[in-house]
Design a protein around this motif. Structure first.
Motif, PDB file in Angstrom:
ATOM      1  N   SER B  49      19.511 130.352  -6.212  1.00  0.00           N
ATOM      2  CA  SER B  49      19.507 130.420  -4.763  1.00  0.00           C
ATOM      3  C   SER B  49      20.644 131.284  -4.260  1.00  0.00           C
ATOM      4  O   SER B  49      21.789 130.893  -4.283  1.00  0.00           O
ATOM      5  CB  SER B  49      19.622 129.009  -4.196  1.00  0.00           C
ATOM      6  OG  SER B  49      19.957 129.072  -2.849  1.00  0.00           O
ATOM      7  N   MET B  51      20.296 132.590  -1.227  1.00  0.00           N
ATOM      8  CA  MET B  51      19.809 132.699   0.134  1.00  0.00           C
ATOM      9  C   MET B  51      20.856 132.164   1.096  1.00  0.00           C
ATOM     10  O   MET B  51      21.532 131.185   0.837  1.00  0.00           O
ATOM     11  CB  MET B  51      18.550 131.832   0.208  1.00  0.00           C
ATOM     12  CG  MET B  51      17.874 131.837   1.517  1.00  0.00           C
ATOM     13  SD  MET B  51      16.896 133.299   1.729  1.00  0.00           S
ATOM     14  CE  MET B  51      16.281 132.977   3.370  1.00  0.00           C
ATOM     15  N   SER B  52      21.015 132.844   2.230  1.00  0.00           N
ATOM     16  CA  SER B  52      21.837 132.273   3.287  1.00  0.00           C
ATOM     17  C   SER B  52      21.224 132.614   4.634  1.00  0.00           C
ATOM     18  O   SER B  52      20.340 133.441   4.732  1.00  0.00           O
ATOM     19  CB  SER B  52      23.263 132.785   3.188  1.00  0.00           C
ATOM     20  OG  SER B  52      23.283 134.141   3.538  1.00  0.00           O
ATOM     21  N   ILE B  55      18.510 127.975   8.840  1.00  0.00           N
ATOM     22  CA  ILE B  55      17.140 127.613   8.532  1.00  0.00           C
ATOM     23  C   ILE B  55      16.343 127.451   9.825  1.00  0.00           C
ATOM     24  O   ILE B  55      16.799 126.790  10.750  1.00  0.00           O
ATOM     25  CB  ILE B  55      17.084 126.284   7.744  1.00  0.00           C
ATOM     26  CG1 ILE B  55      17.909 126.396   6.470  1.00  0.00           C
ATOM     27  CG2 ILE B  55      15.647 125.898   7.429  1.00  0.00           C
ATOM     28  CD1 ILE B  55      17.983 125.105   5.688  1.00  0.00           C
ATOM     29  N   ASN B 106      13.686 133.049   7.094  1.00  0.00           N
ATOM     30  CA  ASN B 106      14.514 131.839   7.073  1.00  0.00           C
ATOM     31  C   ASN B 106      13.739 130.570   7.381  1.00  0.00           C
ATOM     32  O   ASN B 106      14.326 129.518   7.567  1.00  0.00           O
ATOM     33  CB  ASN B 106      15.648 131.973   8.090  1.00  0.00           C
ATOM     34  CG  ASN B 106      16.659 133.009   7.666  1.00  0.00           C
ATOM     35  OD1 ASN B 106      16.868 133.227   6.473  1.00  0.00           O
ATOM     36  ND2 ASN B 106      17.258 133.674   8.627  1.00  0.00           N
ATOM     37  N   VAL B 279       7.704 128.295   2.286  1.00  0.00           N
ATOM     38  CA  VAL B 279       8.778 129.162   2.757  1.00  0.00           C
ATOM     39  C   VAL B 279       8.274 130.606   2.714  1.00  0.00           C
ATOM     40  O   VAL B 279       7.195 130.880   2.200  1.00  0.00           O
ATOM     41  CB  VAL B 279      10.048 129.037   1.882  1.00  0.00           C
ATOM     42  CG1 VAL B 279      10.643 127.657   1.993  1.00  0.00           C
ATOM     43  CG2 VAL B 279       9.751 129.391   0.442  1.00  0.00           C
ATOM     44  N   ASN B 283      11.975 134.506   0.403  1.00  0.00           N
ATOM     45  CA  ASN B 283      12.965 133.468   0.141  1.00  0.00           C
ATOM     46  C   ASN B 283      13.042 133.183  -1.359  1.00  0.00           C
ATOM     47  O   ASN B 283      12.029 132.852  -1.977  1.00  0.00           O
ATOM     48  CB  ASN B 283      12.549 132.199   0.905  1.00  0.00           C
ATOM     49  CG  ASN B 283      13.649 131.174   0.958  1.00  0.00           C
ATOM     50  OD1 ASN B 283      14.433 131.062   0.020  1.00  0.00           O
ATOM     51  ND2 ASN B 283      13.700 130.419   2.035  1.00  0.00           N
ATOM     52  N   VAL B 285      14.402 130.764  -2.844  1.00  0.00           N
ATOM     53  CA  VAL B 285      14.322 129.335  -3.159  1.00  0.00           C
ATOM     54  C   VAL B 285      12.906 128.990  -3.600  1.00  0.00           C
ATOM     55  O   VAL B 285      11.944 129.343  -2.935  1.00  0.00           O
ATOM     56  CB  VAL B 285      14.706 128.488  -1.930  1.00  0.00           C
ATOM     57  CG1 VAL B 285      14.440 127.018  -2.185  1.00  0.00           C
ATOM     58  CG2 VAL B 285      16.160 128.713  -1.561  1.00  0.00           C
ATOM     59  N   ILE B 296      16.848 118.742   5.548  1.00  0.00           N
ATOM     60  CA  ILE B 296      16.522 119.902   6.376  1.00  0.00           C
ATOM     61  C   ILE B 296      15.790 119.450   7.629  1.00  0.00           C
ATOM     62  O   ILE B 296      16.083 119.879   8.743  1.00  0.00           O
ATOM     63  CB  ILE B 296      15.660 120.909   5.585  1.00  0.00           C
ATOM     64  CG1 ILE B 296      16.499 121.584   4.499  1.00  0.00           C
ATOM     65  CG2 ILE B 296      15.059 121.957   6.523  1.00  0.00           C
ATOM     66  CD1 ILE B 296      15.720 122.489   3.581  1.00  0.00           C
ATOM     67  N   ASP B 303      21.608 125.416   7.051  1.00  0.00           N
ATOM     68  CA  ASP B 303      21.756 126.770   6.551  1.00  0.00           C
ATOM     69  C   ASP B 303      21.283 126.839   5.112  1.00  0.00           C
ATOM     70  O   ASP B 303      21.507 125.908   4.332  1.00  0.00           O
ATOM     71  CB  ASP B 303      23.229 127.206   6.631  1.00  0.00           C
ATOM     72  CG  ASP B 303      23.348 128.712   6.552  1.00  0.00           C
ATOM     73  OD1 ASP B 303      23.611 129.334   7.597  1.00  0.00           O
ATOM     74  OD2 ASP B 303      23.156 129.272   5.446  1.00  0.00           O
ATOM     75  N   TRP B 304      20.646 127.942   4.770  1.00  0.00           N
ATOM     76  CA  TRP B 304      20.106 128.055   3.413  1.00  0.00           C
ATOM     77  C   TRP B 304      21.214 128.048   2.365  1.00  0.00           C
ATOM     78  O   TRP B 304      20.982 127.695   1.217  1.00  0.00           O
ATOM     79  CB  TRP B 304      19.261 129.326   3.277  1.00  0.00           C
ATOM     80  CG  TRP B 304      17.894 129.178   3.870  1.00  0.00           C
ATOM     81  CD1 TRP B 304      17.433 129.760   5.009  1.00  0.00           C
ATOM     82  CD2 TRP B 304      16.805 128.376   3.361  1.00  0.00           C
ATOM     83  NE1 TRP B 304      16.145 129.378   5.248  1.00  0.00           N
ATOM     84  CE2 TRP B 304      15.736 128.533   4.258  1.00  0.00           C
ATOM     85  CE3 TRP B 304      16.650 127.545   2.257  1.00  0.00           C
ATOM     86  CZ2 TRP B 304      14.517 127.890   4.076  1.00  0.00           C
ATOM     87  CZ3 TRP B 304      15.431 126.910   2.077  1.00  0.00           C
ATOM     88  CH2 TRP B 304      14.387 127.083   2.973  1.00  0.00           C
ATOM     89  N   VAL B 307      21.698 124.876   0.558  1.00  0.00           N
ATOM     90  CA  VAL B 307      20.605 124.393  -0.271  1.00  0.00           C
ATOM     91  C   VAL B 307      20.848 124.788  -1.718  1.00  0.00           C
ATOM     92  O   VAL B 307      21.276 125.894  -2.003  1.00  0.00           O
ATOM     93  CB  VAL B 307      19.263 124.999   0.215  1.00  0.00           C
ATOM     94  CG1 VAL B 307      18.149 124.655  -0.754  1.00  0.00           C
ATOM     95  CG2 VAL B 307      18.961 124.525   1.607  1.00  0.00           C
TER      96      VAL B 307
END
Lengths: 282, 308
Positions: B49, B51-52, B55, B106, B279, B283, B285, B296, B303-304, B307
């Motif tokens: 992950s 990702m940021s 979300i 996101n 998603v 993404n 994730v 979530i 925020d991703w 996660v």
């Protein structure tokens, strides 16, 4: 015999008129009869409160009233300048060949179903806002821009005839006093047509506040107070459509009551419209 | 002179529009490219992950059956209080959830597995289990719900028994599969028309209702003298009606509670419906724990980057 026909037809016309009036009356009776007792059953503080959680008996629609007002205001900010300038251009500046293209194009805009506008917003405006601001792209700004586009034909359609209806002698008089074409248009013609132009704006407001399908797709629909230009919000119309399908009991009644509040808003807008017209006629 | 200006204006307008269209096309290309490169990255350095970003939580409207099942299964619903965050965007249809998630990298949402389109969005694994027909059947995928019919043995007419037999037959199960649900019984026997006549009332869940209508239509095609009345009133009402005998067969989109079975109801699971957590394709994730999903949706994780 001819006379009989004459009277018979008169009654047919009367019946036709009655049907449309009866429809309005029935809607009023139904809405108020169902909605007003509900508002009192829920209680005014709850109904105009800030929390909407039907499963826990919170029926506060205040955020949606504010949402509707914000979105409509945004739509006016976007739509009125563009629509007004477009109407002035069409009425006073547009060369005939271009008019033959532009006029039908504006009329066509009015005929596009709102769900198509919504889809356009979802596919075009939402990604642009997403890229520019890094948010989800759904919210007040997006809805305002889209509604601003959607009310253009309403504004142009009312304002342009009003501008054309200004007597030519006003314009000629201004020219004779030495004003340029532009100056005569903006300082003489436009003020003379002001009430017609305002009618167009008010009709646009009515369209913006009542718009539903397009707004549902691009406003985010969060049931809370909108916090900023990029924040999602929910309007009264979208609240009704969103939850009507599954609601039962008091929840459904609350949605009808939301309709009552919306109806009151539309009544206010229409009253403004009539007042504006009366002033024009006087 | 004026004509020239008008012509130029029109030309600019057209060019402007063309440019916009061009941009959109380019954007599409770039999104595809980045999706490919993130895929490559994952293959090479195994960072799960990276990702940021905030979300965007997408939920369904209050009162929706899918929302009800999802919040209950994920623990978002506690003691009948739906704790879904108020910041969640609300979409009023499965397709709108899907297209919103497809357009926002996101975003996270949930839809019925029957409507899941793998070319538009990505269904994440929940607790490491893929949202697939096999795993739902094995019971290892957490976010699924059964479609149940229930009846009292002593109230069930011959016609009712025959209709249940039809639903559980190869033909009935094929209809359920065709409608996007997961058949409860793969090796069912085939059904032949029994020449029954009479009328039958079925009452209950609005989620099961539509597919029940299809089943009833097909049954009537085989047994023309039968009328079946399907009423969609909600799982709770369906079960109560089956208990008090006001309808013969009740429909429910959740498992029957013990006290309901104690009233003498026989539950039959006719199919399973999975809820896919989806998603954006971009993404990275691909696996979320049930706990993370719950956080979530209740707004604890926003925020991703939190996660994983």
């Amino acid at each position: 015999m001819a006379r009989f026909k004459e009277t018979a037809m008169q009654y047919v016309f009367l019946a036709a008129a009655c049907v449309s009036i009866a429809a309005v009356a029935l809607i009023c009776v139904y809405l108020l009869g169902n909605g007003v007792p509900t508002i009192f059953e829920i209680g005014l503080p709850n109904f105009f409160g800030l929390t909407w959680k039907p499963s826990q008996d919170f029926y506060g629609i205040f955020p949606f009233i504010i949402g509707s007002i914000y979105v409509t205001a945004g739509a006016i900010l976007v739509g009125v300048p563009i629509g007004l300038l477009c109407a002035i251009f069409l009425a006073r500046f547009c060369p005939a060949p271009l008019y033959r293209v532009l006029n039908p194009a504006v009329r066509l805009m009015a005929g596009i179903p709102s769900i198509v506008y919504g889809f356009f917003g979802l596919m075009v405006i939402v990604p642009v806002v997403q890229q520019l601001f890094g948010t989800s792209g759904k919210g007040l700004l997006t809805a305002s821009v889209l509604l601003g586009i959607m009310i253009l034909p309403t504004i142009i359609g009312t304002a342009e005839p009003a501008l054309r209806a200004v007597p030519q002698s006003y314009y000629e008089g201004a020219l004779a006093l030495g004003a340029t074409h532009e100056r005569s248009t903006f300082t003489v013609i436009l003020p003379a047509a002001a009430s017609g132009v305002m009618s167009g704006v008010i009709l646009g407001v009515g369209r913006a506040i009542g718009e539903t399908m397009a707004v549902i797709m691009i406003a985010g629909n969060q049931p809370r107070m909108p916090g900023g230009l990029l924040d999602g919000l929910r309007t009264m119309t979208s609240n009704i459509v969103l939850e009507m399908g599954y609601s039962t009991g008091l929840h459904r009644q609350a949605l009808i009551a939301t309709g009552v509040v919306l109806f009151v808003f539309i009544l206010i807008i229409n009253t403004c419209f009539s007042l504006m017209k009366r002033r024009k006629d006087a | 002179m004026k004509k020239l200006i008008a012509l130029m204006l029109a030309l600019m307008l057209v060019l402007g529009l063309a440019a916009c269209a061009g941009d959109a096309a380019n954007q599409d290309n770039t999104t595809n490219d980045t999706a490919d490169t993130t895929g490559d990255q994952q293959n090479t350095d195994n960072t799960a992950s990276t990702m940021s970003g905030a979300i965007t939580v997408i939920s369904r409207e209050e009162g929706s059956g899918t929302r009800g099942a999802f919040t209950e299964l994920m623990g978002v619903l506690v003691d009948d209080v739906d704790n879904t965050t108020v910041d969640a965007e609300i979409a009023n249809s499965t397709s709108l959830v899907q297209s919103t998630v497809a357009g926002n990298k996101n975003a996270i949402g949930y839809i019925s597995l029957g409507s899941y389109d793998a070319s538009a969005v990505k269904a994440v694994k929940v607790d490491g289990v893929e949202a697939s027909v096999e795993d739902i059947k094995a019971g290892s995928y957490a976010v699924s719900r059964p479609f149940v019919i229930c009846y009292k043995e002593e109230n069930l007419s011959d016609l009712g028994a025959d209709f249940v037999k039809f639903i559980m037959s190869a033909e009935g199960q094929a209809i359920l599969t065709e409608e996007g649900y997961i058949a409860a019984d793969d090796a069912a026997e085939s059904y032949t028309g029994s020449g029954m006549s009479g009328s039958l009332s079925v009452n209950g869940s609005t989620s099961v209702g539509p597919v029940m209508e299809v089943l009833a239509e097909s049954y009537k095609a085989l047994n023309p003298d039968v009328t079946i009345d399907v009423q969609q009133t909600g799982s709770g009402t369906g079960i109560t009606s089956a208990i008090d005998g006001s309808c013969e067969i009740g429909m429910s989109s959740r498992e029957l509670k013990d006290e309901e079975v104690a009233e003498g109801l026989t539950p039959v699971t006719i199919a399973l419906d999975g809820i896919a957590v989806i998603v954006n394709l971009e993404n990275p994730v691909s696996d979320l724990s049930a706990e993370t999903i719950q956080k979530i949706y209740t707004g604890e994780i926003t925020d991703w980057s939190q996660v994983g």
